[in-house]
Design an enzyme around this catalytic site. Sequence first.
Site, short mmCIF file in Angstrom:
data_model
loop_
_atom_site.label_atom_id
_atom_site.label_comp_id
_atom_site.label_asym_id
_atom_site.label_seq_id
_atom_site.Cartn_x
_atom_site.Cartn_y
_atom_site.Cartn_z
N THR A 1 35.63 18.27 22.19
CA THR A 1 36.27 19.57 22.08
C THR A 1 37.73 19.40 21.65
O THR A 1 38.42 18.52 22.13
CB THR A 1 36.21 20.30 23.44
N TRP B 1 48.50 19.02 30.05
CA TRP B 1 48.10 17.94 30.96
C TRP B 1 49.05 16.74 30.85
O TRP B 1 48.97 15.83 31.64
CB TRP B 1 46.66 17.50 30.69
N GLY C 1 31.01 24.98 26.11
CA GLY C 1 29.86 24.18 25.72
C GLY C 1 29.62 22.96 26.61
O GLY C 1 30.43 22.64 27.48
N TYR D 1 34.63 6.03 28.46
CA TYR D 1 35.84 6.65 27.91
C TYR D 1 36.67 7.34 29.00
O TYR D 1 37.87 7.09 29.16
CB TYR D 1 35.50 7.67 26.80
N GLU E 1 40.51 15.43 30.46
CA GLU E 1 39.71 14.46 29.71
C GLU E 1 38.25 14.91 29.59
O GLU E 1 37.62 14.70 28.56
CB GLU E 1 39.80 13.08 30.35
N CYS F 1 52.32 7.52 8.37
CA CYS F 1 51.74 6.70 9.45
C CYS F 1 52.71 5.59 9.87
O CYS F 1 53.22 4.86 9.02
CB CYS F 1 50.42 6.09 9.00
N CYS G 1 48.19 -1.86 7.60
CA CYS G 1 46.83 -1.30 7.73
C CYS G 1 45.91 -1.92 6.69
O CYS G 1 46.10 -1.77 5.49
CB CYS G 1 46.87 0.22 7.56
N ASP H 1 37.62 6.62 22.28
CA ASP H 1 36.89 7.81 21.83
C ASP H 1 36.76 7.75 20.30
O ASP H 1 37.04 6.72 19.68
CB ASP H 1 37.60 9.09 22.29
#
Length: 381
Positions: free
Chosen positions: A46, A27, A84, A123, A40, A205, A211, A141
């Site tokens: 999922t 996508w 699902g 979302y 989305e 990261c 952070c 999300d």
Amino acid sequence: MDTSIQKHYFSTHLLTWYRRHRRDLPWRRSRNPYYIWISEVMLQQTRVDTVIPYFHRFIERFPTMESLADAPEEDVLKLWEGLGYYSRARNLQGAIREVQERYAGKVPDTLEEISTLKGVGPYTAGAVLSIAYNKPEPAVDGNVMRVLSRYFLIEEDIMKPKTRSIMEKLAKELIPEGAAGDFNQALMELGAMVCTPRSPHCLTCPVMEHCSARDAGMEEELPVKKKAKPPRPEYRIAAIIEGSGDNAGKVLIRQRPQEGLLARMWELPHAEVPFTYEAQEQTVLQAIPASISLLTDQLAEETIGVCPERWFMKAEHTFSHIHWDMQVVVCSLEPSVLSTSSGMLMPSRYQWVDSSMMEQFAFPNVFLKLLNRYFQEKQMS
DNA sequence: AAGACGGGGCA
DNA sequence: TGCCCAGTCTT
């Protein structure tokens, strides 16, 4: 640490990292709002690896919004089989039809309009607007809440709606000018690939330096999240009813009700056995004969007389809120009913199928696996 | 605010 | 085997 510097550092470094490390996902090869939207919706609850083959099959069968709008619902459900949360599929098709009628076939590009569509919550609205149209809307999300709760050391329970609105406000502030789509995907990509739920990969990261959770040694404790209630147990008895005569080699399936759990999907005939929560495994097994009569009585009310032949297997399946503990029994049709069950008396939601007809009906995974195993074992013998 | 609504991956 | 993941709609 000055917060505005910490935010600016986060946005710029994360965006740069994403543009170098982004995965090549199907996508992401398109800016077609329809394809972005499908992806989305499929990606809700999922994993990416699960969605990829479904996405390919879906856009191959329904390449345009018009093709999806015009399709029978059962075709859409069959393409969704095993994914699902099947209301996602029905809502998507309903919303696409709405776009055809009300928006002249163009996916709306404003928050107000797109949010009115079925199955499009905060979302999905933000994801489609930012990724397809590059509109500066947040797409928060679970990945995003995990990343933000760690980087900014936010200790609020992320299950609370209030925390979510805090996250949305923050995520919106962080969007770099003109880069909403890439930045929102960068946040989710970081959550999926680096800032993972357990043992985050801090050493690779791109924003570790500032952070807050890392500084405080808190990265493993965040996000704070209230634990979900365990699923309630349900004991069930299911029948594989073997046909004879014209229906030899076939078994009886039925379609579930229009609403509720696994709505309109196909299944093996089965019934809940009203044991108490305290019922022990032994008790349940000993109670199989009583359970069978419970099921055969129910089927008899539908003019389907069956006779239990042999125990087949036990099947367990866990939904998010229910745990099914199911005993499966092979049955034959009662001879007395055989002569009268030539179709007129059989309720239309029942159907005889063999292995080659499975592709015409959408099954939840628990029954799909059961039926495939039954047909496979029968073929062996 | 809480429950309904699937299925899979990981340690 | 037990724990974790978590958007949208309904009540």
